[in-house]
Write a protein that holds these residues in place. Structure first.
Motif, PDB file in Angstrom:
ATOM      1  N   THR A  27      12.756  -1.327   8.869  1.00 51.22           N
ATOM      2  CA  THR A  27      12.092  -0.052   8.601  1.00 51.22           C
ATOM      3  C   THR A  27      11.671   0.124   7.149  1.00 51.22           C
ATOM      4  O   THR A  27      10.532   0.471   6.871  1.00 51.22           O
ATOM      5  CB  THR A  27      13.026   1.122   8.990  1.00 51.22           C
ATOM      6  N   LEU A  28      12.569  -0.124   6.209  1.00 51.36           N
ATOM      7  CA  LEU A  28      12.326   0.277   4.828  1.00 51.36           C
ATOM      8  C   LEU A  28      11.700  -0.782   3.927  1.00 51.36           C
ATOM      9  O   LEU A  28      10.975  -0.442   2.995  1.00 51.36           O
ATOM     10  CB  LEU A  28      13.644   0.751   4.192  1.00 51.36           C
ATOM     11  N   LEU A  29      11.983  -2.054   4.174  1.00 52.76           N
ATOM     12  CA  LEU A  29      11.523  -3.094   3.255  1.00 52.76           C
ATOM     13  C   LEU A  29      10.340  -3.873   3.815  1.00 52.76           C
ATOM     14  O   LEU A  29      10.364  -4.275   4.978  1.00 52.76           O
ATOM     15  CB  LEU A  29      12.659  -4.074   2.948  1.00 52.76           C
ATOM     16  N   PRO A  30       9.321  -4.097   2.978  1.00 55.56           N
ATOM     17  CA  PRO A  30       8.186  -4.908   3.438  1.00 55.56           C
ATOM     18  C   PRO A  30       8.591  -6.386   3.526  1.00 55.56           C
ATOM     19  O   PRO A  30       9.392  -6.865   2.725  1.00 55.56           O
ATOM     20  CB  PRO A  30       7.132  -4.697   2.348  1.00 55.56           C
ATOM     21  N   LYS A  31       8.036  -7.084   4.507  1.00 50.58           N
ATOM     22  CA  LYS A  31       8.368  -8.499   4.704  1.00 50.58           C
ATOM     23  C   LYS A  31       7.507  -9.423   3.841  1.00 50.58           C
ATOM     24  O   LYS A  31       7.833 -10.576   3.656  1.00 50.58           O
ATOM     25  CB  LYS A  31       8.210  -8.876   6.175  1.00 50.58           C
ATOM     26  N   HIS A  32       6.412  -8.906   3.315  1.00 51.04           N
ATOM     27  CA  HIS A  32       5.444  -9.746   2.608  1.00 51.04           C
ATOM     28  C   HIS A  32       5.497  -9.653   1.079  1.00 51.04           C
ATOM     29  O   HIS A  32       4.790 -10.385   0.401  1.00 51.04           O
ATOM     30  CB  HIS A  32       4.030  -9.398   3.087  1.00 51.04           C
ATOM     31  N   ARG A  33       6.312  -8.745   0.530  1.00 52.69           N
ATOM     32  CA  ARG A  33       6.361  -8.599  -0.931  1.00 52.69           C
ATOM     33  C   ARG A  33       7.666  -7.926  -1.348  1.00 52.69           C
ATOM     34  O   ARG A  33       8.346  -7.327  -0.539  1.00 52.69           O
ATOM     35  CB  ARG A  33       5.188  -7.765  -1.436  1.00 52.69           C
ATOM     36  N   LYS A  34       7.943  -8.036  -2.638  1.00 55.44           N
ATOM     37  CA  LYS A  34       9.088  -7.334  -3.200  1.00 55.44           C
ATOM     38  C   LYS A  34       8.669  -5.911  -3.543  1.00 55.44           C
ATOM     39  O   LYS A  34       7.486  -5.643  -3.765  1.00 55.44           O
ATOM     40  CB  LYS A  34       9.580  -8.033  -4.465  1.00 55.44           C
ATOM     41  N   LEU A  35       9.639  -5.021  -3.604  1.00 54.44           N
ATOM     42  CA  LEU A  35       9.360  -3.652  -4.017  1.00 54.44           C
ATOM     43  C   LEU A  35       9.141  -3.604  -5.525  1.00 54.44           C
ATOM     44  O   LEU A  35       9.630  -4.460  -6.264  1.00 54.44           O
ATOM     45  CB  LEU A  35      10.539  -2.746  -3.649  1.00 54.44           C
ATOM     46  N   LEU A  36       8.416  -2.589  -5.974  1.00 52.89           N
ATOM     47  CA  LEU A  36       8.145  -2.423  -7.399  1.00 52.89           C
ATOM     48  C   LEU A  36       8.832  -1.172  -7.926  1.00 52.89           C
ATOM     49  O   LEU A  36       8.840  -0.134  -7.265  1.00 52.89           O
ATOM     50  CB  LEU A  36       6.638  -2.296  -7.654  1.00 52.89           C
ATOM     51  N   SER A  37       9.384  -1.286  -9.128  1.00 56.45           N
ATOM     52  CA  SER A  37       9.932  -0.105  -9.795  1.00 56.45           C
ATOM     53  C   SER A  37       8.771   0.615 -10.483  1.00 56.45           C
ATOM     54  O   SER A  37       7.685   0.058 -10.630  1.00 56.45           O
ATOM     55  CB  SER A  37      10.980  -0.524 -10.821  1.00 56.45           C
ATOM     56  N   LEU A  38       9.007   1.834 -10.926  1.00 62.97           N
ATOM     57  CA  LEU A  38       7.961   2.566 -11.645  1.00 62.97           C
ATOM     58  C   LEU A  38       7.579   1.841 -12.935  1.00 62.97           C
ATOM     59  O   LEU A  38       6.418   1.859 -13.340  1.00 62.97           O
ATOM     60  CB  LEU A  38       8.418   3.991 -11.965  1.00 62.97           C
ATOM     61  N   GLU A  39       8.548   1.187 -13.573  1.00 63.20           N
ATOM     62  CA  GLU A  39       8.269   0.439 -14.803  1.00 63.20           C
ATOM     63  C   GLU A  39       7.254  -0.680 -14.565  1.00 63.20           C
ATOM     64  O   GLU A  39       6.511  -1.041 -15.463  1.00 63.20           O
ATOM     65  CB  GLU A  39       9.552  -0.174 -15.361  1.00 63.20           C
ATOM     66  N   ALA A  40       7.246  -1.223 -13.354  1.00 61.23           N
ATOM     67  CA  ALA A  40       6.338  -2.331 -13.040  1.00 61.23           C
ATOM     68  C   ALA A  40       4.944  -1.850 -12.620  1.00 61.23           C
ATOM     69  O   ALA A  40       4.042  -2.662 -12.439  1.00 61.23           O
ATOM     70  CB  ALA A  40       6.945  -3.185 -11.929  1.00 61.23           C
ATOM     71  N   ARG A  41       4.791  -0.555 -12.473  1.00 61.55           N
ATOM     72  CA  ARG A  41       3.492   0.015 -12.075  1.00 61.55           C
ATOM     73  C   ARG A  41       2.592   0.195 -13.287  1.00 61.55           C
ATOM     74  O   ARG A  41       3.069   0.474 -14.388  1.00 61.55           O
ATOM     75  CB  ARG A  41       3.692   1.379 -11.395  1.00 61.55           C
ATOM     76  N   PRO A  42       1.282   0.101 -13.110  1.00 60.71           N
ATOM     77  CA  PRO A  42       0.344   0.237 -14.240  1.00 60.71           C
ATOM     78  C   PRO A  42       0.067   1.705 -14.592  1.00 60.71           C
ATOM     79  O   PRO A  42      -1.070   2.163 -14.561  1.00 60.71           O
ATOM     80  CB  PRO A  42      -0.912  -0.463 -13.713  1.00 60.71           C
ATOM     81  N   LEU A  43       1.112   2.434 -14.952  1.00 56.26           N
ATOM     82  CA  LEU A  43       0.944   3.864 -15.250  1.00 56.26           C
ATOM     83  C   LEU A  43       0.046   4.097 -16.470  1.00 56.26           C
ATOM     84  O   LEU A  43      -0.628   5.112 -16.552  1.00 56.26           O
ATOM     85  CB  LEU A  43       2.314   4.516 -15.468  1.00 56.26           C
ATOM     86  N   TYR A  44       0.018   3.131 -17.390  1.00 51.12           N
ATOM     87  CA  TYR A  44      -0.818   3.268 -18.600  1.00 51.12           C
ATOM     88  C   TYR A  44      -2.304   3.412 -18.249  1.00 51.12           C
ATOM     89  O   TYR A  44      -3.080   3.980 -19.004  1.00 51.12           O
ATOM     90  CB  TYR A  44      -0.604   2.090 -19.537  1.00 51.12           C
ATOM     91  N   LEU A  45      -2.700   2.893 -17.088  1.00 47.06           N
ATOM     92  CA  LEU A  45      -4.107   3.000 -16.687  1.00 47.06           C
ATOM     93  C   LEU A  45      -4.508   4.438 -16.380  1.00 47.06           C
ATOM     94  O   LEU A  45      -5.684   4.767 -16.326  1.00 47.06           O
ATOM     95  CB  LEU A  45      -4.375   2.149 -15.433  1.00 47.06           C
ATOM     96  N   TYR A  46      -3.498   5.286 -16.166  1.00 43.20           N
ATOM     97  CA  TYR A  46      -3.784   6.663 -15.751  1.00 43.20           C
ATOM     98  C   TYR A  46      -3.564   7.661 -16.882  1.00 43.20           C
ATOM     99  O   TYR A  46      -3.494   8.856 -16.644  1.00 43.20           O
ATOM    100  CB  TYR A  46      -2.936   7.006 -14.528  1.00 43.20           C
ATOM    101  N   GLU A  47      -3.456   7.175 -18.096  1.00 45.38           N
ATOM    102  CA  GLU A  47      -3.377   8.092 -19.240  1.00 45.38           C
ATOM    103  C   GLU A  47      -4.804   8.463 -19.628  1.00 45.38           C
ATOM    104  O   GLU A  47      -5.702   7.641 -19.588  1.00 45.38           O
ATOM    105  CB  GLU A  47      -2.672   7.415 -20.419  1.00 45.38           C
ATOM    106  N   GLY A  48      -4.994   9.713 -20.001  1.00 45.23           N
ATOM    107  CA  GLY A  48      -6.337  10.126 -20.412  1.00 45.23           C
ATOM    108  C   GLY A  48      -7.115  10.742 -19.266  1.00 45.23           C
ATOM    109  O   GLY A  48      -6.645  11.621 -18.576  1.00 45.23           O
ATOM    110  N   LYS A  49      -8.369  10.261 -19.064  1.00 43.05           N
ATOM    111  CA  LYS A  49      -9.270  10.880 -18.095  1.00 43.05           C
ATOM    112  C   LYS A  49      -8.875  10.608 -16.647  1.00 43.05           C
ATOM    113  O   LYS A  49      -8.988  11.480 -15.802  1.00 43.05           O
ATOM    114  CB  LYS A  49     -10.698  10.380 -18.317  1.00 43.05           C
ATOM    115  N   ARG A  50      -8.481   9.383 -16.348  1.00 44.58           N
ATOM    116  CA  ARG A  50      -8.165   9.047 -14.957  1.00 44.58           C
ATOM    117  C   ARG A  50      -6.855   9.722 -14.544  1.00 44.58           C
ATOM    118  O   ARG A  50      -5.901   9.761 -15.298  1.00 44.58           O
ATOM    119  CB  ARG A  50      -8.006   7.541 -14.797  1.00 44.58           C
TER     120      ARG A  50
END
Length: 142
Positions: A27-50
Protein backbone atom coordinates in the motif's frame (compact mmCIF):
# COMPACT_ATOMS: atom_id res chain seq x y z
CA UNK A 1 2.99 -9.82 31.85
CA UNK A 2 5.42 -12.08 30.01
CA UNK A 3 9.03 -11.09 29.72
CA UNK A 4 10.38 -9.68 26.47
CA UNK A 5 11.46 -12.96 24.87
CA UNK A 6 8.41 -14.96 25.89
CA UNK A 7 6.36 -16.82 23.28
CA UNK A 8 3.17 -14.66 23.42
CA UNK A 9 5.16 -11.42 23.04
CA UNK A 10 7.30 -12.90 20.29
CA UNK A 11 4.20 -14.10 18.43
CA UNK A 12 2.44 -10.75 18.78
CA UNK A 13 5.60 -9.01 17.54
CA UNK A 14 5.81 -11.35 14.58
CA UNK A 15 2.15 -10.80 13.67
CA UNK A 16 2.59 -7.02 13.93
CA UNK A 17 5.71 -7.22 11.78
CA UNK A 18 3.89 -9.24 9.12
CA UNK A 19 0.99 -6.77 9.10
CA UNK A 20 3.31 -3.76 8.84
CA UNK A 21 5.40 -5.43 6.13
CA UNK A 22 2.24 -6.10 4.15
CA UNK A 23 1.00 -2.53 4.62
CA UNK A 24 4.34 -1.03 3.54
CA UNK A 25 4.87 -3.32 0.53
CA UNK A 26 1.33 -3.46 -0.83
CA UNK A 27 0.00 0.00 0.00
CA UNK A 28 2.47 2.66 1.12
CA UNK A 29 5.77 2.09 -0.67
CA UNK A 30 6.36 2.35 -4.42
CA UNK A 31 7.98 -0.71 -6.02
CA UNK A 32 9.84 1.25 -8.70
CA UNK A 33 11.69 3.94 -6.68
CA UNK A 34 12.86 5.03 -3.27
CA UNK A 35 10.93 7.64 -1.32
CA UNK A 36 12.27 11.19 -1.19
CA UNK A 37 12.64 13.41 1.86
CA UNK A 38 11.78 17.10 1.61
CA UNK A 39 15.52 17.86 1.64
CA UNK A 40 15.88 15.87 -1.59
CA UNK A 41 13.12 17.84 -3.32
CA UNK A 42 13.98 20.82 -5.57
CA UNK A 43 12.28 23.38 -3.32
CA UNK A 44 14.77 26.07 -4.44
CA UNK A 45 13.07 26.05 -7.85
CA UNK A 46 9.93 27.43 -6.23
CA UNK A 47 11.47 30.47 -4.56
CA UNK A 48 10.41 33.76 -6.09
CA UNK A 49 7.78 33.91 -8.85
CA UNK A 50 7.02 30.21 -9.28
CA UNK A 51 4.70 28.77 -6.68
CA UNK A 52 4.09 25.27 -5.50
CA UNK A 53 0.63 23.99 -4.81
CA UNK A 54 -0.11 23.29 -1.13
CA UNK A 55 -1.40 19.89 -2.25
CA UNK A 56 1.98 18.95 -3.74
CA UNK A 57 3.75 20.14 -0.60
CA UNK A 58 1.42 18.00 1.52
CA UNK A 59 2.08 14.96 -0.66
CA UNK A 60 5.83 15.52 -0.42
CA UNK A 61 5.58 15.85 3.37
CA UNK A 62 3.43 12.69 3.55
CA UNK A 63 6.04 10.81 1.52
CA UNK A 64 8.76 12.00 3.88
CA UNK A 65 6.74 10.83 6.89
CA UNK A 66 6.23 7.37 5.36
CA UNK A 67 9.97 7.21 4.68
CA UNK A 68 10.70 8.03 8.34
CA UNK A 69 8.13 5.53 9.67
CA UNK A 70 9.47 2.75 7.46
CA UNK A 71 13.08 3.41 8.54
CA UNK A 72 11.87 3.36 12.15
CA UNK A 73 10.12 0.01 11.59
CA UNK A 74 13.29 -1.44 10.06
CA UNK A 75 15.62 -0.28 12.81
CA UNK A 76 13.35 -0.51 15.82
CA UNK A 77 11.60 -3.79 15.09
CA UNK A 78 13.75 -5.76 12.67
CA UNK A 79 17.04 -4.44 14.03
CA UNK A 80 16.12 -5.16 17.64
CA UNK A 81 14.72 -8.58 16.82
CA UNK A 82 17.82 -9.57 14.86
CA UNK A 83 20.08 -8.50 17.73
CA UNK A 84 17.91 -10.32 20.29
CA UNK A 85 18.25 -13.81 21.72
CA UNK A 86 15.07 -15.53 20.50
CA UNK A 87 16.10 -17.75 17.55
CA UNK A 88 12.63 -18.29 16.03
CA UNK A 89 12.01 -14.52 16.12
CA UNK A 90 15.41 -13.85 14.54
CA UNK A 91 14.72 -16.35 11.78
CA UNK A 92 11.32 -14.75 11.06
CA UNK A 93 12.93 -11.30 11.04
CA UNK A 94 15.54 -12.49 8.50
CA UNK A 95 12.79 -13.84 6.24
CA UNK A 96 10.80 -10.60 6.61
CA UNK A 97 13.89 -8.48 5.87
CA UNK A 98 14.68 -10.60 2.82
CA UNK A 99 11.10 -10.28 1.53
CA UNK A 100 11.22 -6.49 1.95
CA UNK A 101 14.60 -6.25 0.24
CA UNK A 102 13.44 -8.32 -2.74
CA UNK A 103 10.14 -6.48 -3.12
CA UNK A 104 10.92 -2.78 -2.70
CA UNK A 105 13.98 -0.54 -3.06
CA UNK A 106 13.23 1.61 0.01
CA UNK A 107 15.44 0.83 2.99
CA UNK A 108 17.86 -1.46 1.18
CA UNK A 109 20.83 0.37 2.76
CA UNK A 110 19.42 -0.59 6.19
CA UNK A 111 18.18 -4.11 5.42
CA UNK A 112 21.11 -5.55 3.49
CA UNK A 113 23.71 -4.99 6.25
CA UNK A 114 21.27 -6.46 8.79
CA UNK A 115 21.03 -9.71 6.83
CA UNK A 116 24.74 -9.84 5.99
CA UNK A 117 25.66 -9.33 9.67
CA UNK A 118 23.59 -12.37 10.61
CA UNK A 119 25.95 -14.61 8.60
CA UNK A 120 28.29 -14.22 11.59
CA UNK A 121 25.58 -15.03 14.14
CA UNK A 122 26.73 -17.47 16.86
CA UNK A 123 23.63 -19.59 16.22
CA UNK A 124 24.35 -21.84 13.23
CA UNK A 125 20.67 -21.94 12.22
CA UNK A 126 20.49 -18.14 12.10
CA UNK A 127 23.75 -17.84 10.15
CA UNK A 128 22.53 -20.51 7.73
CA UNK A 129 19.13 -18.80 7.31
CA UNK A 130 20.88 -15.48 6.58
CA UNK A 131 23.08 -17.11 3.93
CA UNK A 132 20.08 -18.83 2.36
CA UNK A 133 18.07 -15.60 2.22
CA UNK A 134 21.01 -13.76 0.65
CA UNK A 135 21.22 -16.44 -2.05
CA UNK A 136 17.49 -16.01 -2.75
CA UNK A 137 17.96 -12.23 -2.97
CA UNK A 138 20.87 -12.63 -5.40
CA UNK A 139 18.83 -15.00 -7.58
CA UNK A 140 16.14 -12.35 -7.91
CA UNK A 141 18.49 -9.34 -8.12
CA UNK A 142 21.77 -10.57 -9.68
Amino acid sequence: HGELGSIPNARVGQMASEALSDLFTNTLLPKHRKLLSLEARPLYLYEGKRTLSPRVLLLWRYEEMIKQRYASFLTRYLGRTLSGEDEPSKKNAIVTASFLLKDIPEGEEIILPMIVNKIGDPGRKIASAAGHQLRLILEEHP
